[in-house]
Motif scaffolding. Sequence first.
Motif, PDB file in Angstrom:
ATOM      1  N   ARG A   1      17.413  -6.172  -1.100  1.00  0.00           N
ATOM      2  CA  ARG A   1      18.245  -6.180  -2.305  1.00  0.00           C
ATOM      3  C   ARG A   1      18.586  -4.760  -2.774  1.00  0.00           C
ATOM      4  O   ARG A   1      19.422  -4.568  -3.640  1.00  0.00           O
ATOM      5  CB  ARG A   1      17.573  -6.960  -3.417  1.00  0.00           C
ATOM      6  N   GLU A   2      17.933  -3.761  -2.168  1.00  0.00           N
ATOM      7  CA  GLU A   2      18.171  -2.362  -2.526  1.00  0.00           C
ATOM      8  C   GLU A   2      19.205  -1.746  -1.588  1.00  0.00           C
ATOM      9  O   GLU A   2      19.296  -2.116  -0.418  1.00  0.00           O
ATOM     10  CB  GLU A   2      16.872  -1.552  -2.428  1.00  0.00           C
ATOM     11  N   ALA A   3      19.946  -0.801  -2.114  1.00  0.00           N
ATOM     12  CA  ALA A   3      20.952  -0.104  -1.318  1.00  0.00           C
ATOM     13  C   ALA A   3      20.289   0.895  -0.371  1.00  0.00           C
ATOM     14  O   ALA A   3      19.164   1.358  -0.614  1.00  0.00           O
ATOM     15  CB  ALA A   3      21.914   0.644  -2.241  1.00  0.00           C
ATOM     16  N   VAL A   4      20.986   1.217   0.698  1.00  0.00           N
ATOM     17  CA  VAL A   4      20.561   2.279   1.607  1.00  0.00           C
ATOM     18  C   VAL A   4      20.555   3.588   0.813  1.00  0.00           C
ATOM     19  O   VAL A   4      21.475   3.858   0.038  1.00  0.00           O
ATOM     20  CB  VAL A   4      21.509   2.355   2.824  1.00  0.00           C
ATOM     21  N   LEU A   5      19.513   4.378   0.988  1.00  0.00           N
ATOM     22  CA  LEU A   5      19.356   5.606   0.212  1.00  0.00           C
ATOM     23  C   LEU A   5      20.202   6.750   0.774  1.00  0.00           C
ATOM     24  O   LEU A   5      20.302   6.924   1.987  1.00  0.00           O
ATOM     25  CB  LEU A   5      17.890   6.027   0.181  1.00  0.00           C
ATOM     26  N   THR A   6      20.760   7.512  -0.136  1.00  0.00           N
ATOM     27  CA  THR A   6      21.549   8.691   0.213  1.00  0.00           C
ATOM     28  C   THR A   6      20.669   9.937   0.057  1.00  0.00           C
ATOM     29  O   THR A   6      19.592   9.864  -0.559  1.00  0.00           O
ATOM     30  CB  THR A   6      22.752   8.827  -0.733  1.00  0.00           C
ATOM     31  N   PRO A   7      21.127  11.078   0.550  1.00  0.00           N
ATOM     32  CA  PRO A   7      20.382  12.313   0.308  1.00  0.00           C
ATOM     33  C   PRO A   7      20.197  12.581  -1.193  1.00  0.00           C
ATOM     34  O   PRO A   7      19.126  13.025  -1.612  1.00  0.00           O
ATOM     35  CB  PRO A   7      21.241  13.391   0.968  1.00  0.00           C
ATOM     36  N   ASP A   8      21.219  12.293  -1.993  1.00  0.00           N
ATOM     37  CA  ASP A   8      21.087  12.487  -3.440  1.00  0.00           C
ATOM     38  C   ASP A   8      20.029  11.573  -4.046  1.00  0.00           C
ATOM     39  O   ASP A   8      19.331  11.957  -4.982  1.00  0.00           O
ATOM     40  CB  ASP A   8      22.427  12.266  -4.144  1.00  0.00           C
ATOM     41  N   ASP A   9      19.921  10.347  -3.521  1.00  0.00           N
ATOM     42  CA  ASP A   9      18.886   9.424  -4.018  1.00  0.00           C
ATOM     43  C   ASP A   9      17.496   9.999  -3.770  1.00  0.00           C
ATOM     44  O   ASP A   9      16.672  10.068  -4.684  1.00  0.00           O
ATOM     45  CB  ASP A   9      18.971   8.063  -3.312  1.00  0.00           C
TER      46      ASP A   9
ATOM     47  N   SER B   1       0.822  -1.210   0.000  1.00  0.00           N
ATOM     48  CA  SER B   1       0.000   0.000   0.000  1.00  0.00           C
ATOM     49  C   SER B   1       0.857   1.262   0.000  1.00  0.00           C
ATOM     50  O   SER B   1       0.381   2.327  -0.392  1.00  0.00           O
ATOM     51  CB  SER B   1      -0.927   0.018   1.220  1.00  0.00           C
ATOM     52  N   ASP B   2       2.109   1.144   0.458  1.00  0.00           N
ATOM     53  CA  ASP B   2       2.986   2.303   0.568  1.00  0.00           C
ATOM     54  C   ASP B   2       4.415   1.928   0.192  1.00  0.00           C
ATOM     55  O   ASP B   2       4.842   0.785   0.397  1.00  0.00           O
ATOM     56  CB  ASP B   2       3.021   2.837   2.010  1.00  0.00           C
ATOM     57  N   LEU B   3       5.126   2.935  -0.296  1.00  0.00           N
ATOM     58  CA  LEU B   3       6.565   2.838  -0.532  1.00  0.00           C
ATOM     59  C   LEU B   3       7.209   3.966   0.264  1.00  0.00           C
ATOM     60  O   LEU B   3       6.903   5.137   0.057  1.00  0.00           O
ATOM     61  CB  LEU B   3       6.882   2.993  -2.024  1.00  0.00           C
ATOM     62  N   HIS B   4       8.083   3.622   1.198  1.00  0.00           N
ATOM     63  CA  HIS B   4       8.773   4.601   2.040  1.00  0.00           C
ATOM     64  C   HIS B   4      10.188   4.793   1.505  1.00  0.00           C
ATOM     65  O   HIS B   4      10.928   3.814   1.353  1.00  0.00           O
ATOM     66  CB  HIS B   4       8.852   4.111   3.490  1.00  0.00           C
ATOM     67  N   LEU B   5      10.545   6.054   1.231  1.00  0.00           N
ATOM     68  CA  LEU B   5      11.879   6.404   0.755  1.00  0.00           C
ATOM     69  C   LEU B   5      12.471   7.412   1.721  1.00  0.00           C
ATOM     70  O   LEU B   5      12.023   8.566   1.772  1.00  0.00           O
ATOM     71  CB  LEU B   5      11.803   6.995  -0.663  1.00  0.00           C
ATOM     72  N   SER B   6      13.449   6.988   2.503  1.00  0.00           N
ATOM     73  CA  SER B   6      14.059   7.839   3.529  1.00  0.00           C
ATOM     74  C   SER B   6      15.570   7.727   3.479  1.00  0.00           C
ATOM     75  O   SER B   6      16.111   6.640   3.256  1.00  0.00           O
ATOM     76  CB  SER B   6      13.593   7.414   4.922  1.00  0.00           C
ATOM     77  N   VAL B   7      16.230   8.840   3.720  1.00  0.00           N
ATOM     78  CA  VAL B   7      17.690   8.862   3.766  1.00  0.00           C
ATOM     79  C   VAL B   7      18.182   7.904   4.849  1.00  0.00           C
ATOM     80  O   VAL B   7      17.595   7.807   5.926  1.00  0.00           O
ATOM     81  CB  VAL B   7      18.197  10.294   4.041  1.00  0.00           C
ATOM     82  N   ALA B   8      19.261   7.193   4.546  1.00  0.00           N
ATOM     83  CA  ALA B   8      19.936   6.267   5.458  1.00  0.00           C
ATOM     84  C   ALA B   8      19.135   4.998   5.729  1.00  0.00           C
ATOM     85  O   ALA B   8      19.422   4.277   6.691  1.00  0.00           O
ATOM     86  CB  ALA B   8      20.324   6.964   6.759  1.00  0.00           C
ATOM     87  N   LYS B   9      18.128   4.743   4.897  1.00  0.00           N
ATOM     88  CA  LYS B   9      17.343   3.508   5.014  1.00  0.00           C
ATOM     89  C   LYS B   9      17.163   2.913   3.629  1.00  0.00           C
ATOM     90  O   LYS B   9      17.208   3.616   2.622  1.00  0.00           O
ATOM     91  CB  LYS B   9      15.979   3.777   5.635  1.00  0.00           C
ATOM     92  N   ARG B  10      16.914   1.626   3.580  1.00  0.00           N
ATOM     93  CA  ARG B  10      16.569   0.985   2.309  1.00  0.00           C
ATOM     94  C   ARG B  10      15.116   1.330   1.978  1.00  0.00           C
ATOM     95  O   ARG B  10      14.312   1.570   2.886  1.00  0.00           O
ATOM     96  CB  ARG B  10      16.694  -0.528   2.428  1.00  0.00           C
ATOM     97  N   PRO B  11      14.766   1.348   0.688  1.00  0.00           N
ATOM     98  CA  PRO B  11      13.355   1.494   0.350  1.00  0.00           C
ATOM     99  C   PRO B  11      12.552   0.431   1.116  1.00  0.00           C
ATOM    100  O   PRO B  11      13.002  -0.714   1.259  1.00  0.00           O
ATOM    101  CB  PRO B  11      13.322   1.246  -1.158  1.00  0.00           C
TER     102      PRO B  11
END
Length: 80
Positions: free
Chosen positions: A50-58, A27-37
């Motif tokens: 399987r996804e990388a930890v997100l950066t501020p640029d991501d 129902s949701d997709l969470h995209l936060s810095v320093a966390k995986r999707p």
Amino acid sequence: MDSTPTASNFDARLAALLETVLQEGASDLHLSVAKRPTLRVTGSLSELLREAVLTPDDTKGFLQTLLPGERFQEFLKNQE
């Protein structure tokens, strides 16, 4: 070789993440810095390991993909 992310990279990555949302019935997709999707499926949060930890640029790149030019610039200026 320049490895700087481009708008088309973020378009493709976001499209792949949204495809995963559909496949998993999330129902949701969470995209936060320093966390995986992360997906919310039947009320529970599940990191996409399987996804990388997100950066501020991501996260900025994903936001730029979702917001048209002026709206993106307004967000950067007002942070909302």
